[in-house]
Design a protein around this motif. Structure first.
Motif, mmCIF file in Angstrom:
data_model
loop_
_atom_site.group_PDB
_atom_site.id
_atom_site.type_symbol
_atom_site.label_atom_id
_atom_site.label_comp_id
_atom_site.label_asym_id
_atom_site.label_seq_id
_atom_site.Cartn_x
_atom_site.Cartn_y
_atom_site.Cartn_z
ATOM 1 N N TYR A 279 11.146 6.908 12.644
ATOM 2 C CA TYR A 279 10.303 7.300 11.521
ATOM 3 C C TYR A 279 11.188 7.680 10.344
ATOM 4 O O TYR A 279 12.309 8.160 10.508
ATOM 5 N N THR A 280 10.659 7.443 9.147
ATOM 6 C CA THR A 280 11.413 7.701 7.921
ATOM 7 C C THR A 280 10.426 7.716 6.762
ATOM 8 O O THR A 280 9.223 7.524 6.941
ATOM 9 N N ARG A 281 10.926 7.947 5.567
ATOM 10 C CA ARG A 281 10.105 7.785 4.370
ATOM 11 C C ARG A 281 10.066 6.309 4.004
ATOM 12 O O ARG A 281 11.030 5.564 4.239
ATOM 13 N N ARG A 282 8.973 5.882 3.417
ATOM 14 C CA ARG A 282 8.839 4.473 3.044
ATOM 15 C C ARG A 282 9.973 4.009 2.128
ATOM 16 O O ARG A 282 10.401 2.857 2.191
ATOM 17 N N LYS A 283 10.515 4.935 1.298
ATOM 18 C CA LYS A 283 11.540 4.525 0.339
ATOM 19 C C LYS A 283 12.826 4.048 1.015
ATOM 20 O O LYS A 283 13.654 3.389 0.382
ATOM 21 N N TRP A 284 13.000 4.375 2.312
ATOM 22 C CA TRP A 284 14.212 3.959 3.019
ATOM 23 C C TRP A 284 13.997 2.656 3.797
ATOM 24 O O TRP A 284 14.826 2.271 4.604
ATOM 25 N N VAL A 285 12.868 1.982 3.546
ATOM 26 C CA VAL A 285 12.565 0.717 4.220
ATOM 27 C C VAL A 285 12.664 -0.416 3.204
ATOM 28 O O VAL A 285 12.016 -0.363 2.154
ATOM 29 N N LYS A 286 13.460 -1.433 3.506
ATOM 30 C CA LYS A 286 13.658 -2.570 2.597
ATOM 31 C C LYS A 286 13.306 -3.867 3.313
ATOM 32 O O LYS A 286 13.381 -3.963 4.537
ATOM 33 N N LYS A 287 12.925 -4.869 2.539
ATOM 34 C CA LYS A 287 12.684 -6.186 3.108
ATOM 35 C C LYS A 287 14.008 -6.806 3.559
ATOM 36 O O LYS A 287 15.022 -6.681 2.882
ATOM 37 N N ALA A 288 13.974 -7.468 4.702
ATOM 38 C CA ALA A 288 15.166 -8.162 5.201
ATOM 39 C C ALA A 288 15.258 -9.524 4.519
ATOM 40 O O ALA A 288 14.373 -10.365 4.671
ATOM 41 N N LYS A 289 16.319 -9.730 3.742
ATOM 42 C CA LYS A 289 16.462 -10.964 2.979
ATOM 43 C C LYS A 289 16.618 -12.161 3.910
ATOM 44 O O LYS A 289 17.367 -12.124 4.884
ATOM 45 N N GLY A 290 15.884 -13.227 3.578
ATOM 46 C CA GLY A 290 16.006 -14.463 4.339
ATOM 47 C C GLY A 290 15.363 -14.429 5.708
ATOM 48 O O GLY A 290 15.532 -15.363 6.494
ATOM 49 N N GLN A 291 14.626 -13.344 6.020
ATOM 50 C CA GLN A 291 13.991 -13.229 7.328
ATOM 51 C C GLN A 291 12.498 -13.494 7.215
ATOM 52 O O GLN A 291 11.949 -13.607 6.136
ATOM 53 N N LEU B 198 0.803 -1.222 0.000
ATOM 54 C CA LEU B 198 0.000 0.000 0.000
ATOM 55 C C LEU B 198 0.838 1.276 0.000
ATOM 56 O O LEU B 198 0.562 2.217 -0.728
ATOM 57 N N ALA B 199 1.854 1.304 0.853
ATOM 58 C CA ALA B 199 2.607 2.548 1.064
ATOM 59 C C ALA B 199 3.362 2.971 -0.193
ATOM 60 O O ALA B 199 3.883 2.134 -0.941
ATOM 61 N N LYS B 200 3.423 4.300 -0.399
ATOM 62 C CA LYS B 200 4.191 4.876 -1.491
ATOM 63 C C LYS B 200 5.535 5.383 -0.967
ATOM 64 O O LYS B 200 5.721 5.546 0.246
ATOM 65 N N SER B 201 6.443 5.665 -1.877
ATOM 66 C CA SER B 201 7.813 5.964 -1.477
ATOM 67 C C SER B 201 7.924 7.180 -0.567
ATOM 68 O O SER B 201 8.765 7.225 0.328
ATOM 69 N N ASP B 202 7.051 8.193 -0.748
ATOM 70 C CA ASP B 202 7.140 9.410 0.060
ATOM 71 C C ASP B 202 6.275 9.369 1.314
ATOM 72 O O ASP B 202 6.265 10.323 2.090
ATOM 73 N N ASP B 203 5.529 8.273 1.526
ATOM 74 C CA ASP B 203 4.722 8.176 2.732
ATOM 75 C C ASP B 203 5.614 8.080 3.964
ATOM 76 O O ASP B 203 6.761 7.612 3.892
#
Length: 477
Positions: free
Chosen positions: A435-447, A379-384
């Protein structure tokens, strides 16, 4: 805005109360508003000074204010130099919309000048020599001798005040001004929320229309594969008779009662088995498109109908925003929400907890790991705005923001409070929230699902606030 006569009336009322008082507390709840708590024997008065272009005013108020976590620079300057200072006098300058507070603090005599002059309204701090030390609107260079703005036409000096006699109370003029501008600010807030909602709805409408068009194109392409299962079965029945390298095969169609001869195209670069597998695979693609795209298109069409209906409500003036507290209110003064209608429907649709912030922005909160993953990466966009309790299990929180905008301070506090509430910090009632912008959140690989890695973030220390939570829950779904 206040006229010169309004200023004269309110000063006649409040000057005797404030003169000789001590400034106990200084707050700046918004970028253009100051609140001074002035202590006099046996009582504390709250003096509100606003240099907002539309709401410039000065009066005593009983309403509480919600303040930013970090005081703005102008407020910090006033606290450093004038907290504890004495108000020697408060007077109108030149029968104009200008008020001067003459104060004496530990650094000597100073003046706070309040220019309540509409678009050029301002608050300045002057030294004993009349030179500018600080300027809220930054119109005057520091160290320059202060000069009053040109006075408006003199007829304002004799125009009766609009607020005298309107309210019966201990401070009738202040109370009338306070009530009037509270209503004006609420109206402007509602208008702003309506316009923001209208822009968001039109943006969503365009996006949904593009999606429906793309899905219909995909469905149309997949429909071409409707008969491919029959072709696959016919090839399968004649697999041994088909030579590799041929580009077509003619055979009797046993699926048709008339038993016609049909020609089935083949890829000469592939074996008969591969050609058969391709026909079956494309037919499965057709079945999947029928199964998934048709309901998706139907839901989206209904969603567009709701969006268009809500747009119509806004344009016709019959739309009401969700319940939210009004600025500077210490009571349950709210803008009532419609219990039925497009907005209520929109807030109930889909997963996630949903809330409306103090500023009228939509906040989403995941309920579990699956929803956290769907919220953040679906749902979230990069600037959210994205939030999470630091170093502990909890919900992902997303605030929907327009591109290029920053979250209002109260919305940030609201979202951080929800991130704390729906985390393991709830038991202690306090903790840090990143808190941050959504664009700075990444999936943790293998988690596990919902696990993330944040590459840039800021932190906010939060304690659970019962009143804020109750207000949020009243606007939640």
């Amino acid at each position: 805005m206040l006229t010169a006569s309004d200023v004269a009336e309110v000063l006649t009322e409040i000057s005797p109360l404030l003169r000789g008082g001590w400034i106990q507390k200084i707050q700046q709840p918004t970028d253009r508003t100051l609140v001074l708590d002035v202590r006099v024997p046996g009582q504390t008065h709250r003096l509100l000074i606003s240099c907002h272009p539309d709401f410039a005013r000065l009066h005593i108020t009983t309403r509480s204010s919600t303040n930013p976590q970090t005081p703005p620079p102008f407020c910090q300057f006033l606290r450093a130099h004038f907290q504890g200072a004495k108000i020697d006098d408060i007077r109108q300058v030149g029968n104009d919309r200008i008020v001067e507070l003459q104060i004496t603090g530990r650094e000597g005599a100073h003046a706070i000048v309040c220019e309540l002059t509409g678009n050029k309204a301002n608050i300045l701090v002057l030294d004993a020599g009349g030179r500018v030390l600080r300027d809220l609107s930054r119109h005057h260079p520091t160290g320059q001798a202060y000069t009053s703005p040109p006075q408006r036409n003199s007829h304002h000096e004799t125009t009766p005040s609009r607020f005298a006699g309107r309210v019966a109370g201990k401070l009738p003029v202040s109370e009338a001004i306070d009530a009037y501008y509270c209503e004006q600010e609420a109206t402007q807030t509602i208008d702003r929320i309506k316009q923001e909602r209208l822009r968001a709805l039109k943006k969503m409408l365009k996006r949904e229309q593009r999606l429906i068009e793309a899905w219909r194109n995909d469905l149309s392409k997949a429909t071409a594969y409707r008969d491919y299962a029959r072709y696959g079965e016919l090839i399968k029945a004649n697999l041994g008779a088909i030579m590799k390298g041929t580009d077509h095969v003619e055979m009797t169609d046993y699926f048709d009662d008339r038993l016609p001869h049909i020609t089935i195209p083949l890829d000469p670069m592939k074996s008969p088995q591969r050609n058969m597998d391709d026909y079956f695979r494309k037919h499965r693609k057709y079945l999947a498109a029928e199964r998934e795209l048709k309901p998706r298109i139907e839901r989206a069409v209904h969603g567009i109908e709701r969006l268009c209906q809500e747009i119509t409500y806004i344009e016709q003036g019959t739309w009401t925003p969700p319940a939210m507290p009004l600025a500077h209110s210490n009571k349950a003064t709210t803008v009532r929400a419609i219990s039925k209608g497009p907005l209520a429907t929109d807030r109930r649709r889909g997963p996630f907890r949903r809330f409306i912030s103090t500023d009228g922005l939509l906040i989403f909160v995941g309920r579990n790991a699956r929803e956290n993953d769907e919220l953040t990466f679906g749902l979230a966009k990069s600037d959210d705005l994205w939030l999470h309790a630091r170093g502990t299990p909890g919900s992902h929180v997303v605030v929907r923001l327009s591109k290029g905008t920053d979250p209002p301070s109260e919305t940030l506090r609201d979202a951080a409070m929800l991130a704390l509430l729906y985390s393991d910090f709830k038991k202690s009632g306090k903790g840090d929230v990143i808190y941050t912008r959504r664009k700075w959140v990444k999936k943790a690989k293998g988690q596990a699902q919902g696990a993330i890695v944040v590459t840039q973030d800021k932190s906010l220390h939060v304690s659970l606030d019962k009143n804020r939570l109750e207000a949020l829950k009243s606007r939640g779904s």
